[in-house]
Design a protein around this motif. Structure first.
Motif, PDB file in Angstrom:
ATOM      1  N   GLU A 285       0.853  -1.180   0.000  1.00 52.24           N
ATOM      2  CA  GLU A 285       0.000   0.000   0.000  1.00 52.24           C
ATOM      3  C   GLU A 285       0.889   1.230   0.000  1.00 52.24           C
ATOM      4  O   GLU A 285       2.052   1.164   0.409  1.00 52.24           O
ATOM      5  CB  GLU A 285      -0.920   0.022   1.221  1.00 52.24           C
ATOM      6  N   LEU A 286       0.336   2.323  -0.477  1.00 55.20           N
ATOM      7  CA  LEU A 286       1.025   3.607  -0.397  1.00 55.20           C
ATOM      8  C   LEU A 286       0.577   4.246   0.911  1.00 55.20           C
ATOM      9  O   LEU A 286      -0.610   4.518   1.095  1.00 55.20           O
ATOM     10  CB  LEU A 286       0.673   4.481  -1.594  1.00 55.20           C
ATOM     11  N   ASP A 287       1.507   4.458   1.827  1.00 58.94           N
ATOM     12  CA  ASP A 287       1.147   4.967   3.149  1.00 58.94           C
ATOM     13  C   ASP A 287       0.475   6.331   3.064  1.00 58.94           C
ATOM     14  O   ASP A 287      -0.573   6.555   3.661  1.00 58.94           O
ATOM     15  CB  ASP A 287       2.382   5.056   4.049  1.00 58.94           C
ATOM     16  N   ILE A 288       1.101   7.234   2.322  1.00 55.69           N
ATOM     17  CA  ILE A 288       0.577   8.599   2.192  1.00 55.69           C
ATOM     18  C   ILE A 288       0.817   9.062   0.759  1.00 55.69           C
ATOM     19  O   ILE A 288       1.865   8.799   0.176  1.00 55.69           O
ATOM     20  CB  ILE A 288       1.273   9.566   3.183  1.00 55.69           C
ATOM     21  N   ILE A 289      -0.169   9.752   0.209  1.00 56.98           N
ATOM     22  CA  ILE A 289      -0.025  10.390  -1.096  1.00 56.98           C
ATOM     23  C   ILE A 289      -0.335  11.864  -0.894  1.00 56.98           C
ATOM     24  O   ILE A 289      -1.347  12.210  -0.266  1.00 56.98           O
ATOM     25  CB  ILE A 289      -0.986   9.785  -2.143  1.00 56.98           C
ATOM     26  N   GLY A 290       0.541  12.715  -1.387  1.00 59.06           N
ATOM     27  CA  GLY A 290       0.311  14.142  -1.207  1.00 59.06           C
ATOM     28  C   GLY A 290       1.061  14.976  -2.221  1.00 59.06           C
ATOM     29  O   GLY A 290       2.008  14.512  -2.857  1.00 59.06           O
ATOM     30  N   TRP A 291       0.610  16.196  -2.356  1.00 53.36           N
ATOM     31  CA  TRP A 291       1.257  17.154  -3.245  1.00 53.36           C
ATOM     32  C   TRP A 291       2.265  17.971  -2.457  1.00 53.36           C
ATOM     33  O   TRP A 291       1.971  18.429  -1.357  1.00 53.36           O
ATOM     34  CB  TRP A 291       0.226  18.090  -3.868  1.00 53.36           C
ATOM     35  N   ASN A 292       3.442  18.142  -3.035  1.00 52.94           N
ATOM     36  CA  ASN A 292       4.457  19.032  -2.488  1.00 52.94           C
ATOM     37  C   ASN A 292       4.810  19.983  -3.622  1.00 52.94           C
ATOM     38  O   ASN A 292       5.513  19.600  -4.558  1.00 52.94           O
ATOM     39  CB  ASN A 292       5.666  18.244  -2.000  1.00 52.94           C
TER      40      ASN A 292
ATOM     41  N   GLY B  67       4.090  21.370  -7.008  1.00 51.00           N
ATOM     42  CA  GLY B  67       3.389  20.780  -8.146  1.00 51.00           C
ATOM     43  C   GLY B  67       3.733  19.325  -8.385  1.00 51.00           C
ATOM     44  O   GLY B  67       3.482  18.796  -9.465  1.00 51.00           O
ATOM     45  N   ILE B  68       4.296  18.664  -7.388  1.00 46.90           N
ATOM     46  CA  ILE B  68       4.731  17.276  -7.548  1.00 46.90           C
ATOM     47  C   ILE B  68       3.866  16.364  -6.683  1.00 46.90           C
ATOM     48  O   ILE B  68       3.684  16.608  -5.488  1.00 46.90           O
ATOM     49  CB  ILE B  68       6.213  17.113  -7.156  1.00 46.90           C
ATOM     50  N   LEU B  69       3.345  15.311  -7.294  1.00 49.94           N
ATOM     51  CA  LEU B  69       2.582  14.309  -6.565  1.00 49.94           C
ATOM     52  C   LEU B  69       3.571  13.333  -5.934  1.00 49.94           C
ATOM     53  O   LEU B  69       4.363  12.699  -6.633  1.00 49.94           O
ATOM     54  CB  LEU B  69       1.626  13.566  -7.501  1.00 49.94           C
ATOM     55  N   CYS B  70       3.526  13.236  -4.620  1.00 51.03           N
ATOM     56  CA  CYS B  70       4.498  12.416  -3.881  1.00 51.03           C
ATOM     57  C   CYS B  70       3.832  11.166  -3.323  1.00 51.03           C
ATOM     58  O   CYS B  70       2.778  11.245  -2.690  1.00 51.03           O
ATOM     59  CB  CYS B  70       5.090  13.221  -2.734  1.00 51.03           C
ATOM     60  N   PHE B  71       4.473  10.049  -3.561  1.00 48.64           N
ATOM     61  CA  PHE B  71       4.071   8.782  -2.964  1.00 48.64           C
ATOM     62  C   PHE B  71       5.035   8.553  -1.808  1.00 48.64           C
ATOM     63  O   PHE B  71       6.248   8.474  -2.011  1.00 48.64           O
ATOM     64  CB  PHE B  71       4.150   7.656  -3.992  1.00 48.64           C
ATOM     65  N   ILE B  72       4.490   8.473  -0.609  1.00 46.60           N
ATOM     66  CA  ILE B  72       5.331   8.516   0.580  1.00 46.60           C
ATOM     67  C   ILE B  72       5.236   7.207   1.360  1.00 46.60           C
ATOM     68  O   ILE B  72       4.147   6.788   1.761  1.00 46.60           O
ATOM     69  CB  ILE B  72       4.927   9.705   1.474  1.00 46.60           C
ATOM     70  N   GLU B  73       6.378   6.593   1.559  1.00 46.63           N
ATOM     71  CA  GLU B  73       6.484   5.387   2.370  1.00 46.63           C
ATOM     72  C   GLU B  73       7.012   5.800   3.738  1.00 46.63           C
ATOM     73  O   GLU B  73       8.021   6.507   3.840  1.00 46.63           O
ATOM     74  CB  GLU B  73       7.438   4.386   1.706  1.00 46.63           C
TER      75      GLU B  73
ATOM     76  N   LEU C 164      13.116  11.907   3.229  1.00 46.77           N
ATOM     77  CA  LEU C 164      14.095  11.661   2.166  1.00 46.77           C
ATOM     78  C   LEU C 164      13.362  11.866   0.846  1.00 46.77           C
ATOM     79  O   LEU C 164      12.665  10.969   0.364  1.00 46.77           O
ATOM     80  CB  LEU C 164      14.647  10.240   2.262  1.00 46.77           C
ATOM     81  N   LYS C 165      13.487  13.065   0.293  1.00 46.50           N
ATOM     82  CA  LYS C 165      12.781  13.386  -0.945  1.00 46.50           C
ATOM     83  C   LYS C 165      13.459  12.712  -2.130  1.00 46.50           C
ATOM     84  O   LYS C 165      14.678  12.567  -2.152  1.00 46.50           O
ATOM     85  CB  LYS C 165      12.732  14.900  -1.156  1.00 46.50           C
ATOM     86  N   SER C 166      12.639  12.306  -3.090  1.00 42.85           N
ATOM     87  CA  SER C 166      13.130  11.646  -4.311  1.00 42.85           C
ATOM     88  C   SER C 166      14.004  10.440  -3.976  1.00 42.85           C
ATOM     89  O   SER C 166      15.071  10.248  -4.552  1.00 42.85           O
ATOM     90  CB  SER C 166      13.900  12.633  -5.195  1.00 42.85           C
ATOM     91  N   ALA C 167      13.536   9.628  -3.049  1.00 39.95           N
ATOM     92  CA  ALA C 167      14.302   8.457  -2.613  1.00 39.95           C
ATOM     93  C   ALA C 167      14.504   7.457  -3.752  1.00 39.95           C
ATOM     94  O   ALA C 167      15.524   6.780  -3.810  1.00 39.95           O
ATOM     95  CB  ALA C 167      13.610   7.785  -1.434  1.00 39.95           C
ATOM     96  N   PHE C 168      13.511   7.372  -4.637  1.00 35.62           N
ATOM     97  CA  PHE C 168      13.637   6.546  -5.840  1.00 35.62           C
ATOM     98  C   PHE C 168      12.629   7.031  -6.863  1.00 35.62           C
ATOM     99  O   PHE C 168      11.774   7.857  -6.562  1.00 35.62           O
ATOM    100  CB  PHE C 168      13.492   5.046  -5.534  1.00 35.62           C
TER     101      PHE C 168
END
Length: 143
Positions: free
Chosen positions: A59-66, A68-74, A134-138
């Motif tokens: 699952e994607l723990d958190i999804i949010g905008w930072n 103009g970028i959509l971030c998938f956050i673990e 850790l932004k842009s981790a992968f």
């Protein structure tokens, strides 16, 4: 308003019966709550939490905008630093699983939506939790 929300969550946690779940799941849930408020404080607009599909195990723990970028956050939470770092738990297998779920989520977004994967580490081994982004981790590509 944020303080009120945090107080409401803590009050509900104190009033509602404790779910009968393993300690590591409680720790993970606490870390995700702390990460949620931390990300909001740092300018993220959260649009989804615990997003999953019937076709993928992750699952994607958190999804949010930072911006103009959509971030998938673990979110990775640890109560000790004795073993590996929290972010080390996001290995190639986990990254590929998260990519698959993210691609599924992106079907509802505009084409070419800018994305990135962030990892939030939460350490609960001190009186005050230590939280790091850790932004842009992968990247989305990479399978």
């Amino acid at each position: 308003m944020r303080v009120f929300t945090q107080l409401a969550v803590r009050l509900l946690d104190a009033i509602l019966p404790e779910p009968d779940e393993p300690e590591h799941l409680k720790t993970g849930r606490r870390g995700e709550e702390l990460a949620y408020f931390f990300l909001r404080k740092h300018g993220y607009t959260i649009v989804a939490r615990n997003f999953r599909t019937p076709w993928h195990k992750s699952e994607l723990d958190i999804i949010g905008w930072n911006g103009g970028i959509l971030c998938f956050i673990e979110v990775k939470t640890r109560t000790t630093r004795d073993i590996a770092t929290a972010e080390a738990a996001v290995d190639d297998t986990k990254r590929n699983d998260l990519r698959r779920v993210a691609r599924h989520y992106l079907r509802q977004c505009a084409e070419n939506t800018p994305t990135r994967f962030d990892i939030v580490t939460v350490y609960l081994d001190r009186p005050k939790p230590e939280i790091t982004i850790l932004k842009s981790a992968f990247l989305l590509s990479g399978e």
